[in-house]
Design an enzyme around this catalytic site. Structure first.
Site, PDB file in Angstrom:
ATOM      1  N   ASP A   1       1.986  -9.379  -5.628  1.00  0.00           N
ATOM      2  CA  ASP A   1       0.744 -10.213  -6.270  1.00  0.00           C
ATOM      3  C   ASP A   1       0.305  -9.614  -7.513  1.00  0.00           C
ATOM      4  O   ASP A   1       0.120 -10.458  -8.582  1.00  0.00           O
ATOM      5  CB  ASP A   1      -0.136 -10.591  -5.257  1.00  0.00           C
ATOM      6  CG  ASP A   1       0.307 -11.508  -3.980  1.00  0.00           C
ATOM      7  OD1 ASP A   1       1.340 -12.141  -4.354  1.00  0.00           O
ATOM      8  OD2 ASP A   1      -0.521 -11.468  -3.103  1.00  0.00           O
TER       9      ASP A   1
ATOM     10  N   SER B   1       3.080  -6.155   9.492  1.00  0.00           N
ATOM     11  CA  SER B   1       1.530  -5.945   9.567  1.00  0.00           C
ATOM     12  C   SER B   1       1.175  -5.188   8.364  1.00  0.00           C
ATOM     13  O   SER B   1       1.036  -5.806   7.224  1.00  0.00           O
ATOM     14  CB  SER B   1       1.330  -5.246  10.799  1.00  0.00           C
ATOM     15  OG  SER B   1      -0.080  -5.440  11.061  1.00  0.00           O
TER      16      SER B   1
ATOM     17  N   LYS C   1       4.017 -10.871  10.408  1.00  0.00           N
ATOM     18  CA  LYS C   1       2.884 -10.678  11.363  1.00  0.00           C
ATOM     19  C   LYS C   1       1.410 -10.653  10.425  1.00  0.00           C
ATOM     20  O   LYS C   1       1.128  -9.459   9.606  1.00  0.00           O
ATOM     21  CB  LYS C   1       2.700  -9.291  12.085  1.00  0.00           C
ATOM     22  CG  LYS C   1       1.538  -9.182  13.001  1.00  0.00           C
ATOM     23  CD  LYS C   1       1.566  -7.825  13.635  1.00  0.00           C
ATOM     24  CE  LYS C   1       0.426  -7.646  14.528  1.00  0.00           C
ATOM     25  NZ  LYS C   1      -1.073  -7.202  13.606  1.00  0.00           N
TER      26      LYS C   1
END
Length: 740
Positions: A514, A503, A529
């Protein structure tokens, strides 16, 4: 694994209220009150009554929850006959996962409800399935004790060949009572064999004068049977007594079977469970200020927290047993046989509320009632904390964050983002050259806090994207922290993860990856998740400040990386994989059949970080090191063996079982011992934290902090992460020198 967004708007609650009060087709209905959702004009909070009135009230609550799910869940599955069939199978599995209680005739009798549970949820028929299943279940449990007691009264023959098949989906319910007896004989023989083998191993290590060394194998076998019988006695008495298996607990199990079929992270909480969940999220609770342990079916005081309510009472000490708990008004609840988690729920409570404990003193065996007012207890173990690792040439900061905690009930309560910012400032004051952030086993938590944390490491930009059920997308930015603006740390960064990093942990790791801001190291991937939940209180706050009928945690959005890909199902793949023994557990999101699918949306606009080090070379060197490391090679080999041998039948002859267990134990011992460094890392506490670690007035906390320090110094995964950061530092220096 929980991430929260804003609560439902009042306008939405009003719409549901309007709909439910006008739906005349329903024989039962739910009412909704502005400021919180609830469903009854009378209580269904905890009655053990098994009468029609109680069931009608519970169905009113069920209908309201069902409607909210259909109208507000991110991707609700149709509540139809196919859904009903899945709930039928899942609820029976919740009651009897090992298929050792129900008989095939019971399942046949219950099959009349197989296609009607959806009608119960819609209020079109009376709720009958779950109470019928529970009633049969309780009758079967009632006959189990004499059955397993009789079987365990006779010795088992472990010399002849015999096989036991561990639990698996392919197992069927016993055909009749005779088949059930055979199944229990095999199960009990296996459990006794496990205990018997352990006792034989202990006898082999016992000293000549010990009583254990003088016992015959027959005596050990009998002792093993007695321990198995004691286990089952405690298990059934604690799990299925009138309190822990009340009508409320049964109903919660049934409703959660429904919510979990929608997705694994939508949950219904009864009032006491709602409070426990809020405590976990806030990293604090109101209690007596003592650490507890369960031993031999009793709840014992392990240690007393200095300054807490128990310490102030001067009547509670380590070793004392808590016999009963109450509030001074209602009858005391006997804690005999209670699981530690259930006992804790009763001992904790609302702020400034009264708790009365019946204690048995360890010193003289006397029994005394001790009355206290619950006080706030902060969980230091779950808080952000940092130390410094010295590798001989660099000072590398190590920051451990067990969860993304946030106290949503108290604006001044603990928030992990603020705590992480403080740790970063402390580390910078010590002039660290690199940083490791450890998110292993971090289940997630507050979405707003992880967004703030991302802003501590990259310039202003998107942190994560979210999309709701109406396909409305939104970019959540990383620069909304009023107290800590701008980038707090710009140096080399490694983020440690494993398959239980979920999560919010995945949002952070994905953003760092990224933005090209950090190197992600750990398991092949994180948990996976990628969904967002909101909390819905069901009813007005009661006298303890808890929602009157509990709460609903509902999946309402999915989150996406800034590159457009979802972390749902796939998780975040590590740049550098370090094998670990958890890989073969198959316990990620993708292993849950009700998980929502992976998908992708358009990438956000963002500017990647320009690292000063050669990332490709660092990854290549680390992979070479890991592949040549005997510890990691051994763990990878063990994982392969575990995957191959999962759920294989077990030979119940003692010689073959012992030989098999010995080889397995040697394999795991080798991995466990290898994962503990023989030469510990050089780990130092920060100057401002010295007293906390070495001069803490609370010796229990001081001991815990020193244990944390020791665990960091001996962790082979942290050692390799330290080497990676060191390579990043050296590579950066080389590139800087070359640029000059």
């Amino acid at each position: 694994m929980f991430i929260f967004v804003s609560f439902l708007k009042i306008e939405m609650v009003q719409k549901i209220f309007s709909f439910m009060t006008s739906r005349k087709a329903l024989p039962v209905y739910a009412m909704l009150i502005i400021g919180g959702i609830f469903c009854l004009s009378a209580s269904c909070k905890g009655s053990n009554n098994n009468n029609n009135d109680t069931l009608t009230k519970q169905q009113q609550l069920l209908v309201g929850i069902g409607y909210i799910i259909e109208q507000q869940h991110y991707a609700p599955k149709p509540i139809d006959d196919a859904f009903s069939q899945k709930i039928f199978d899942s609820f029976l599995s919740q009651l009897d996962g090992e298929k050792d209680i129900f008989l095939q005739s019971d399942i046949k009798e219950l099959s009349q409800y197989r296609n009607s549970i959806d009608d119960e949820i819609h209020g079109q028929t009376a709720m009958k399935f779950y109470p019928a299943a529970v009633d049969i279940f309780k009758k079967r449990i009632a006959v189990l004790k004499p059955l397993y007691t009789k079987i365990l009264s006779q010795p088992f023959n472990f010399s002849k060949p015999d096989m036991y098949q561990p639990i698996g989906d392919s197992l069927d319910y016993p055909a009749d009572a005779a088949a059930d007896t055979v199944a229990w004989q095999q199960r009990l023989k296996y459990r006794t064999l496990v205990a018997y083998n352990d006792l034989i191993a202990q006898k082999a290590k016992a000293k000549a004068g010990d009583s254990l060394s003088k016992k015959s194998n027959a005596a050990l076998e009998k002792e093993a049977r007695n321990s198995v019988e004691s286990y089952y006695n405690r298990y059934f008495e604690s799990k299925f007594n009138a309190t822990t298996f009340s009508r409320t607990a049964q109903f919660s199990m049934f409703v959660n079977t429904i919510t979990h079929e929608m997705d694994p992270h939508s949950d219904y909480f009864a009032p006491v469970d709602q409070r426990a969940f809020n405590e976990d999220m806030s990293n604090s609770f109101y209690g007596i200020g003592a650490q507890l342990q369960e031993k031999d079916g009793q709840i014992k005081i392990e240690s007393v927290i200095v300054g807490g309510a128990a310490w102030k009472s001067k009547k509670i000490a380590a070793g004392d047993i808590i016999l009963k708990v109450g509030d001074g008004k209602s009858p005391q609840i006997d804690l005999s046989g209670y699981a530690i988690t259930d006992a804790i729920k009763l001992i904790r409570g609302a702020k400034d509320s009264k708790v009365v404990l019946t204690m048995k003193k360890a010193s003289d065996g006397s029994i005394e009632d001790v009355s206290m007012i619950r006080e706030k207890v902060n969980l230091d173990q779950a808080a952000a904390k940092s130390v410094i690792i010295n590798d001989g040439k660099n000072k590398i900061g190590y920051l451990n964050l067990p969860e993304f905690y946030a106290n949503f009930q108290d604006p001044k309560g603990a928030r992990c983002a603020a705590d992480v910012a403080k740790e970063l400032q402390k580390l910078k004051a010590e002039n660290i050259n690199g940083l490791i952030i450890d998110l292993r086993f971090n289940p997630g938590g507050s979405l707003s806090d992880v967004n703030k944390m991302i802003g501590y490491f990259v310039n202003a930009g998107p942190a994560v994207q979210v999309r709701n059920r109406n396909n409305q997308q939104q970019e959540l930015m990383d620069n909304d922290d009023a107290d800590y603006k701008g980038v707090l740390y710009t140096g080399p960064l490694v983020v440690m993860v494993n398959e239980f990093s979920a999560s919010a942990s995945e949002i952070f790791a994905a953003a760092m990856q990224d933005y090209n801001r950090a190197i992600i190291v750990g398991s092949t991937s994180t948990y996976g998740k990628g969904t967002v939940q909101t909390q819905l209180p069901l009813g007005k706050p009661n006298e303890n400040g808890e929602p009157e009928y509990g709460g609903l945690k509902l999946t309402v959005e999915k989150f996406y990386r800034i590159n457009g890909g979802s972390t749902q199902m796939k998780g975040v793949s590590s740049d550098i994989v370090m094998p670990d023994l958890l890989e073969s557990f198959n316990n990620r999101e993708k292993d849950n059949p009700s998980a929502l699918p992976w998908d992708k949306i358009a990438a956000a606009k963002y500017t990647a970080w320009n690292p000063t080090y050669n990332k490709e070379t660092i990854i290549k060197d680390a992979v070479t090191r890991i592949n040549e490391n005997p510890v990691f090679k051994s763990i990878a080999k063990t994982n392969a063996w575990m995957s191959k041998n999962e759920n294989k039948p077990i030979d119940l002859s003692i010689d073959k079982y012992r030989a098999n267990q010995d080889s397995i134990q040697k394999m795991f011992n080798k991995d466990d011992n290898g994962a503990v460094l023989k030469t510990p890392l050089s780990v130092n506490v920060l100057k401002v934290d010295y007293d906390k670690y070495y001069k803490n007035p609370d010796k229990t906390k001081q001991g815990w902090y020193q244990d944390f320090l020791k665990s960091v110094s001996k962790d082979v995964y942290i050692e390799e992460s330290t080497k990676i950061v060191s390579d990043m530092i050296d590579s950066g220096k080389q590139q800087t020198a070359a640029a000059k």
